[in-house]
Scaffold this active site. Structure first.
Site, short mmCIF file in Angstrom:
data_model
loop_
_atom_site.label_atom_id
_atom_site.label_comp_id
_atom_site.label_asym_id
_atom_site.label_seq_id
_atom_site.Cartn_x
_atom_site.Cartn_y
_atom_site.Cartn_z
N ASP A 85 0.83 -1.20 0.00
CA ASP A 85 0.00 0.00 0.00
C ASP A 85 0.87 1.25 0.00
OD1 ASP A 85 -1.88 2.08 0.66
OD2 ASP A 85 -3.18 0.58 1.55
N CYS A 89 -6.98 4.54 -2.25
CA CYS A 89 -6.98 3.07 -2.18
C CYS A 89 -8.16 2.42 -2.88
CB CYS A 89 -6.95 2.62 -0.72
SG CYS A 89 -5.57 3.25 0.25
N ASP A 141 -1.26 -0.31 -4.82
CA ASP A 141 -2.52 0.32 -5.22
C ASP A 141 -2.31 1.74 -5.74
OD1 ASP A 141 -1.78 1.22 -2.70
OD2 ASP A 141 -3.77 1.00 -1.80
N HIS A 142 -1.29 2.43 -5.22
CA HIS A 142 -1.01 3.81 -5.63
C HIS A 142 0.32 4.22 -5.02
CE1 HIS A 142 -2.10 4.87 -1.54
NE2 HIS A 142 -3.26 4.27 -1.72
#
Length: 512
Positions: free
Chosen positions: A12, A52, A320-321
């Site tokens: 994450d 997210c 996710d990013h």
């Protein structure tokens, strides 16, 4: 037939440039680097949306945000969409989830009193949770208590610095109060290995998620001190937060409103007020959290090797990013800058067909929506027609781009009001006007807003995107080309679940 296992690792908030094989000057991740030496690293890999919830929706459905429309954390995902887990079930897998997907359920098929509507997001349908956070991290906190750890009244205070100085208001050189043996990164690893023990002897698919290097930005010993802040890169940003904010009203909103307390348990004041030394300290901590994940992944990889499963397992590592990390006077994953959207992507295919590409780097643009087609392709399953991505296996097995591969990357952002951020109100917009879309190639970046003037960057002269040249006569033609590319993209990828079917005098026909 040899069994096929898949390990999908989703970390994450991991910036795409924070990998040693991509030349990062500080970060060291020996286990991930060893994985890359056996696989393929995609240098220009981008998520399709932040934060997210939207990013994970694109990752796990293979859809652009304009199609899945889970446009922000807290916004529901339409129950009609298929996803990776549901497709895996068609192949006979019982896909296991360690971590989370940040998915808000569809309120048309879910009771409105459901507790999942009181949090940022729950688990996407189709997955079997074998190590879920719970709705509010209660599974992790309960594990801590079972280990004999005395939780404070506010469990989140485990992420305060040891011997907290009242004058500390953010980035700290001190370790967190929770020891590494009880950290959330350790907890996720334990849950993953527990599942692998239970799955021996049958093909398995494991989504192994990690919360880190997501904030709070504080690391347990010894990871808190692994990197010297003086060696960490300085932020890329305008001379002042005020000067940065002049680029666009949305950027001004975030520069003037993102608070430290969303990133540090002891945070006070604006994130944009962090000086160079503070940013460097934050980065040293962020890199330490990455190193902790790498060490824990070493345990997972070691288990697969010790049990003879390494050569039967496809491993994909992504995120996710990204994270602004002080660049452009911002913290978090917001807006339209690369730091929020550029993410890691590694694919390690154990089959002999991939021997010729091991250790290579791919310079083509790839996207999070390519993840689901890649995994299904490796398992010999068809990609649903609705899916917007394409399989990356030709890069992995042939070392070459498939025909008509994309020459640019696309991503989107929705900045409507949600309970913890209110740019829509601040900017005086209607909810559905709070949208932007980006088309970016090797030379130019075009940012289109639904209700304000666009931005345009010449990446050859301004790679850090500090000065928009939108509207300048010498760029008018190229800006129009990019706007047309965005329109072409939207036309090509408009929702098409049923558009391959057609009635005819002979009955139903199907294409694609």
């Amino acid at each position: 037939m040899k069994k096929k296992n898949v390990l999908l690792i989703v970390v994450d908030q991991w910036r795409g440039d924070c990998l040693p094989m991509l030349g990062h000057p500080v970060v060291e991740t020996p286990h991930i680097a060893a994985l890359a030496a056996e696989g393929v690293t995609f240098k220009r890999h981008y998520t399709q949306a932040v934060p997210c919830g939207p990013g994970r929706a694109s990752l796990l459905t293979g859809l652009y945000m304009m199609n899945h429309r889970a446009v922000q954390n807290t916004i529901p995902l339409d129950a009609r969409h298929t996803n990776l887990a549901l497709e895996l079930r068609k192949a006979g897998y019982d896909p296991a989830l360690v971590g989370y997907t940040t998915t808000t359920p569809d309120p048309r098929v879910t009771a409105h009193a459901d507790p999942r509507f009181t949090v940022l997001g729950a688990d996407m349908q189709g997955w079997r949770p074998v190590g879920s956070w719970g709705l509010k991290m209660e599974a992790y906190f309960s594990w801590l208590a079972a280990q004999g750890y005395s939780l404070p009244g506010n469990p989140w205070d485990i992420w305060l610095p040891q011997d907290l100085d009242p004058d500390e208001i953010g980035a700290s050189r001190k370790p967190s109060r929770i020891p590494a043996r009880l950290s959330d990164t350790t907890w996720f690893t334990e849950r993953g290995i527990d599942y692998l023990r239970s799955a021996r002897g049958k093909p398995w698919f494991l989504h192994l998620g990690y919360w880190r290097p997501h904030p709070p930005f504080i690391a347990p010993a010894p990871y808190h001190a692994m990197y010297d802040p003086a060696r960490c890169p300085s932020p890329v940003r305008a001379a002042s937060a005020r000067a940065e904010a002049q680029q666009h009203p949305l950027l001004r909103y975030y520069v003037e409103n993102i608070q430290r307390n969303s990133f540090f348990q002891n945070g006070q004041g604006l994130g944009s007020a962090m000086d160079d030394a503070e940013v460097r300290q934050m980065r040293a901590t962020y890199y330490g959290l990455m190193r902790e994940i790498d060490d824990q992944l070493g345990r997972v990889f070691g288990y697969l090797k010790d049990t003879g499963q390494w050569d039967d397992t496809l491993i994909v590592l992504t995120s996710d990013h990204g994270e602004q990390l002080g660049d452009h006077h911002l913290l978090g994953k917001v807006g339209y800058f690369d730091q929020s959207y550029h993410i890691p992507m590694l694919v390690r295919d154990p089959s002999r067909a991939a021997d010729g590409t091991r250790g290579t780097l791919v310079d083509h643009f790839t996207e999070a929506v390519d993840t689901m087609p890649t995994l299904l392709d490796w398992l010999g399953r068809p990609t649903p027609r609705a899916c917007d991505g394409r399989s990356l296996l030709p890069f992995v097995r042939e070392g070459a781009a498939p025909a008509r591969w994309r020459t640019e990357v696309h991503y989107e952002y929705d900045f409507r009001d949600i309970f913890y951020s209110r740019p829509e109100t601040a900017l005086g917009l209607e909810m559905d006007e709070c949208a932007l879309a980006v088309v970016q190639d090797a030379h130019y970046k075009y940012v289109h807003f639904a209700a304000s003037a666009p931005l345009f960057f010449d990446l050859r002269r301004d790679p850090q995107q500090l000065n928009s040249v939108a509207g300048q006569p010498e760029y008018a033609a190229q800006q129009l080309v990019c706007a047309q590319k965005m329109l072409d993209w939207r036309l090509l990828h408009a929702e098409r679940t049923l558009t391959g079917y057609a009635a005819s005098p002979e009955g139903l026909r199907s294409r694609g």
